[in-house]
Scaffold this active site. Structure first.
Site, PDB file in Angstrom:
ATOM      1  CB  ALA A 111      -0.972  -0.035   1.182  1.00 32.77           C
ATOM      2  CG  ASP A 144      -3.312  -3.453   1.042  1.00 36.05           C
ATOM      3  OD1 ASP A 144      -2.964  -4.456   1.683  1.00 36.05           O
ATOM      4  OD2 ASP A 144      -2.676  -3.014   0.069  1.00 36.05           O
TER       5      ASP A 144
HETATM    6  O1  MRU Z   1      -0.998  -7.266  -3.304  1.00 34.19           O
HETATM    7  P1  MRU Z   1       0.109  -6.633  -2.517  1.00 34.19           P
HETATM    8  O2  MRU Z   1       1.379  -7.406  -2.558  1.00 34.19           O
HETATM    9  O3  MRU Z   1       0.290  -5.195  -2.888  1.00 34.19           O
HETATM   10  O4  MRU Z   1      -0.436  -6.687  -1.034  1.00 34.19           O
HETATM   11  C1  MRU Z   1       0.327  -6.129  -0.009  1.00 34.19           C
HETATM   12  C2  MRU Z   1      -0.277  -6.353   1.328  1.00 34.19           C
HETATM   13  O5  MRU Z   1      -1.303  -6.964   1.472  1.00 34.19           O
HETATM   14  C3  MRU Z   1       0.412  -5.734   2.485  1.00 34.19           C
HETATM   15  O6  MRU Z   1       0.191  -6.485   3.646  1.00 34.19           O
HETATM   16  C4  MRU Z   1      -0.182  -4.333   2.678  1.00 34.19           C
HETATM   17  O7  MRU Z   1      -0.019  -3.563   1.513  1.00 34.19           O
HETATM   18  C5  MRU Z   1       0.362  -3.636   3.838  1.00 34.19           C
HETATM   19  S1  MRU Z   1       1.997  -3.225   3.494  1.00 34.19           S
HETATM   20  C6  MRU Z   1       2.794  -2.186   4.199  1.00 34.19           C
END
Ligand code: MRU
Length: 366
Positions: free
Chosen positions: A55, A246
């Site tokens: 995110a 997210d």
């Molecule tokens: O699909 P992604 O790899 O972008 O998903 C990322 C996540 O689910 C993380 O846990 C989330 O972005 C928090 S990160 C700081």
């Protein structure tokens, strides 16, 4: 954080080449490669193809994307933001970053907008790194308390076992990470931590990215299949869960990588604390009900039907892992209701996953 002992960030502006540099996360852990982003198209592809992901990092990449678009001569700020916003729907940091950049640029003469966007993207990157470092400090104290409590009951314990899902490490942010930042700080403070890393199908961000990060920092970890967490918790092998987010609602519901909810249920059933680490930019103050209101990304079925890895010749390759023609569904995220969340760890401190607590957070200066 470090790669082979050298400090890196996940995104940077390359003065010499006048481009935005990123680490291509689709190639890890087998190949470490960087890429140059030179255009709005490059930025959109980097986000949607998940060369950058997580995110906070996609928010900062979008800010650099605005700069690249203006530099190319795109003048319609709303249209630029619309294209970037369409790349991934769930993480609210994307919208947050674009709103922040748009607001600033609306006050800026057109001829100065590209330079202003570049400067602001750099500010957002620095702020994210600082926020994640602060999350690390607050989370460190929770880990220290958990370790002290464990040792008091079990003096022979040799480590604190933490379970994490997906990758909420420095690769998901500009630096430090959210869920992994407290783990890095705990390790540096001499607290013996061991991390259970959920592999996180379908894209394996746990097995590919989290494990790689932890290895680079010399942190003890074990990769487990996504379904193992409940079993480990039933057998007292997880002291706490620590994940990212997210999008978090004003009521404390947390949306994170698909499968997070099941970990939270298992944690609740076994009395294991379930912490979520996030910068304030991940809170969507406009939403009340995570289940109904957070848009859940659905990605290409190929991510489920195929897997990437090294073949016997050591070449990076993709293989099909299921029968032809079966229907496939690929939801990227799920929502963990606030009642299952022990606390939210932010750069402003540790808060209960409740409306009154999050309202107080909104008021508190950074
Ligand atoms: O699909 P992604 O790899 O972008 O998903 C990322 C996540 O689910 C993380 O846990 C989330 O972005 C928090 S990160 C700081």
């Amino acid at each position: 954080m470090h790669i082979n002992g050298q400090a890196w960030r996940t995104i940077w502006f390359d003065e010499a080449d006048q481009c935005v540099g990123i680490i291509d996360q689709t190639r890890l852990p087998h190949h470490f490669e960087t890429r140059r982003l030179n255009s709005l198209d490059d930025a959109c592809t980097a986000i949607s193809a998940m060369q950058v992901r997580g995110a906070p990092l996609i928010g900062v990449t979008a800010a650099y994307g605005v700069y690249l678009a203006l530099r190319e001569g795109h003048a319609d700020l709303a249209a630029i933001c619309e294209r970037l916003l369409a790349t991934r729907p769930t993480a609210v940091n994307l919208r947050w970053a674009l709103e922040r950049v748009s607001r600033a640029l609306q006050q800026t003469p057109e001829s100065e907008r590209a330079d202003a966007a570049l400067a602001l993207a750099g500010v957002l990157a620095d702020e994210d790194a600082a926020a994640c470092s602060a999350i690390g400090e607050y989370g460190l104290e929770l880990i220290r308390a958990a370790w002290d409590a464990k040792r008091a009951v079990t003096p022979e314990a040799d480590c604190l076992d933490i379970l994490t899902h997906c990758n909420a490490g420095w690769l998901a942010t500009v630096d430090w990470g959210t869920a992994l930042a407290p783990i890095y700080k705990a390790h540096r403070a001499g607290i013996p931590v061991h991390v259970w890393v959920d592999e996180t199908r379908p894209r394996n961000q746990g097995a590919f990215l989290t494990a790689w990060e932890l290895q680079q920092e010399g942190i003890d970890h074990t990769i487990i299949v996504d379904n193992a967490g409940g079993h480990l918790m039933q057998h007292g092998q997880v002291d706490l869960c620590l994940v990212g987010s997210d999008r978090t609602t004003i009521t404390g519901d947390v949306c994170n990588k698909i499968g997070t909810y099941l970990k939270a249920l298992a944690a609740h059933d076994n009395g294991v604390p379930f912490y979520v680490a996030l910068p304030v930019s991940t809170i969507d103050f406009t939403l009340e009900d995570g289940l109904r209101e957070i848009p859940i990304e659905q990605r290409h079925p190929h991510e489920v039907s195929h897997m990437q890895g090294l073949n016997e010749q050591g070449q990076l390759t993709r293989i099909q892992v299921m029968a032809h023609h079966s229907a496939v569904n690929n939801y990227g995220f799920d929502v963990t209701p606030a009642r299952l969340v022990t606390a939210l760890i932010t750069e402003k401190g540790v808060f209960a996953a409740r409306r009154d607590s999050l309202a107080a957070l909104a008021e508190r200066p950074a």
